[in-house]
Scaffold this motif. Structure first.
Motif, PDB file in Angstrom:
ATOM      1  N   SER A   7       0.856  -1.183   0.000  1.00 16.77           N
ATOM      2  CA  SER A   7       0.000   0.000   0.000  1.00 16.77           C
ATOM      3  C   SER A   7       0.891   1.231   0.000  1.00 16.77           C
ATOM      4  CB  SER A   7      -0.937   0.009   1.209  1.00 16.77           C
ATOM      5  OG  SER A   7      -0.192   0.043   2.418  1.00 16.77           O
ATOM      6  N   GLY A   8       0.260   2.382  -0.250  1.00 18.25           N
ATOM      7  CA  GLY A   8       0.992   3.632  -0.162  1.00 18.25           C
ATOM      8  C   GLY A   8       1.347   4.268  -1.489  1.00 18.25           C
ATOM      9  N   GLY A   9       1.077   3.575  -2.582  1.00 19.20           N
ATOM     10  CA  GLY A   9       1.344   4.168  -3.884  1.00 19.20           C
ATOM     11  C   GLY A   9       0.356   5.280  -4.198  1.00 19.20           C
ATOM     12  N   ARG A  38      10.539  -2.872  -8.879  1.00 22.99           N
ATOM     13  CA  ARG A  38       9.593  -2.069  -9.639  1.00 22.99           C
ATOM     14  C   ARG A  38       9.583  -2.523 -11.084  1.00 22.99           C
ATOM     15  NH1 ARG A  38      12.502   3.933 -10.137  1.00 22.99           N
ATOM     16  NH2 ARG A  38      14.276   3.256 -11.404  1.00 22.99           N
ATOM     17  N   GLN A  39       8.466  -2.256 -11.728  1.00 24.15           N
ATOM     18  CA  GLN A  39       8.326  -2.613 -13.137  1.00 24.15           C
ATOM     19  C   GLN A  39       7.566  -1.514 -13.851  1.00 24.15           C
ATOM     20  OE1 GLN A  39       6.645  -6.507 -13.871  1.00 24.15           O
ATOM     21  NE2 GLN A  39       7.557  -6.573 -15.914  1.00 24.15           N
ATOM     22  N   ALA A  40       8.239  -0.891 -14.797  1.00 23.50           N
ATOM     23  CA  ALA A  40       7.628   0.140 -15.621  1.00 23.50           C
ATOM     24  C   ALA A  40       7.041  -0.513 -16.866  1.00 23.50           C
ATOM     25  CB  ALA A  40       8.673   1.178 -16.009  1.00 23.50           C
ATOM     26  N   PRO A  41       6.080   0.138 -17.519  1.00 19.97           N
ATOM     27  CA  PRO A  41       5.463  -0.440 -18.721  1.00 19.97           C
ATOM     28  C   PRO A  41       6.503  -0.769 -19.780  1.00 19.97           C
ATOM     29  CG  PRO A  41       4.197   1.423 -17.954  1.00 19.97           C
ATOM     30  CD  PRO A  41       5.456   1.406 -17.129  1.00 19.97           C
ATOM     31  N   ALA A  92       6.182   3.515 -11.972  1.00 23.61           N
ATOM     32  CA  ALA A  92       6.211   2.051 -12.120  1.00 23.61           C
ATOM     33  C   ALA A  92       5.237   1.436 -11.121  1.00 23.61           C
ATOM     34  CB  ALA A  92       7.607   1.512 -11.866  1.00 23.61           C
ATOM     35  N   VAL A  93       5.015   0.150 -11.281  1.00 21.15           N
ATOM     36  CA  VAL A  93       4.361  -0.628 -10.238  1.00 21.15           C
ATOM     37  C   VAL A  93       5.463  -1.145  -9.316  1.00 21.15           C
ATOM     38  CG1 VAL A  93       2.959  -2.641  -9.679  1.00 21.15           C
ATOM     39  CG2 VAL A  93       2.468  -1.303 -11.746  1.00 21.15           C
ATOM     40  N   VAL A 120       2.925   3.590  -8.560  1.00 18.74           N
ATOM     41  CA  VAL A 120       3.514   4.890  -8.252  1.00 18.74           C
ATOM     42  C   VAL A 120       3.619   5.668  -9.559  1.00 18.74           C
ATOM     43  CG1 VAL A 120       5.610   6.080  -7.501  1.00 18.74           C
ATOM     44  CG2 VAL A 120       4.779   4.078  -6.236  1.00 18.74           C
ATOM     45  N   THR A 121       3.003   6.838  -9.584  1.00 20.72           N
ATOM     46  CA  THR A 121       3.030   7.689 -10.762  1.00 20.72           C
ATOM     47  C   THR A 121       3.567   9.050 -10.369  1.00 20.72           C
ATOM     48  OG1 THR A 121       1.124   6.527 -11.708  1.00 20.72           O
ATOM     49  CG2 THR A 121       1.698   8.666 -12.652  1.00 20.72           C
ATOM     50  N   VAL A 122       4.617   9.480 -11.063  1.00 15.36           N
ATOM     51  CA  VAL A 122       5.235  10.772 -10.782  1.00 15.36           C
ATOM     52  C   VAL A 122       4.997  11.679 -11.982  1.00 15.36           C
ATOM     53  CG1 VAL A 122       7.336  11.970 -10.098  1.00 15.36           C
ATOM     54  CG2 VAL A 122       6.984   9.580  -9.428  1.00 15.36           C
TER      55      VAL A 122
END
Length: 124
Positions: A7-9, A38-41, A92-93, A120-122
């Motif tokens: 949690s926390g994203g 982490r894994q980005a698209p 990323a996730v 997590v989205t920045v």
């Protein structure tokens, strides 16, 4: 059965901070070395940070070193990842993972247990 729940994203602006949490159930948390990945698209899952059972030893990915703090509370069966100065490329996730060994490992295949991930989205 061991279960991990992150949690926390969320959505944060460039330069912002987030604290991720991962609660572990169904196992003896104090026997797990805990990692964050982490894994980005379109990209492979990559190592972010790891902490040993006692919390004494930690390792961070070079890409995020200096902006991360990994910690754990064995009484709460929880591992945390504090992330500061976030950048758009950090989007990323984020997954937490557990392995039953004292050795620090940074490859996903070394971890037997995984959470479902938190996004997590920045934004720039």
């Amino acid at each position: 059965q061991v279960q991990l729940v992150e949690s926390g994203g969320g959505l944060v602006q460039t330069g912002g901070s987030l604290r991720l949490s991962c609660v572990v159930s169904g196992g003896t948390f104090g026997t797990f070395t805990m990692g964050w990945f982490r894994q980005a698209p379109g990209k492979e899952r990559e190592f972010v940070a790891v902490i040993t059972q006692s919390g004494r030893n930690k390792l961070y990915a070079d890409s995020m070193k200096g902006r991360l703090t990994i910690s754990r509370d064995n009484a709460k069966n929880t591992v945390y990842l504090q992330m500061n100065s976030l950048k758009p490329e950090d989007t990323a996730v984020f997954y937490c993972a557990a392995r039953t060994s004292v050795l620090i490992k940074t490859t996903p295949r070394e971890y037997a247990y995984w959470g479902q991930g938190t996004q997590v989205t920045v934004s720039s």
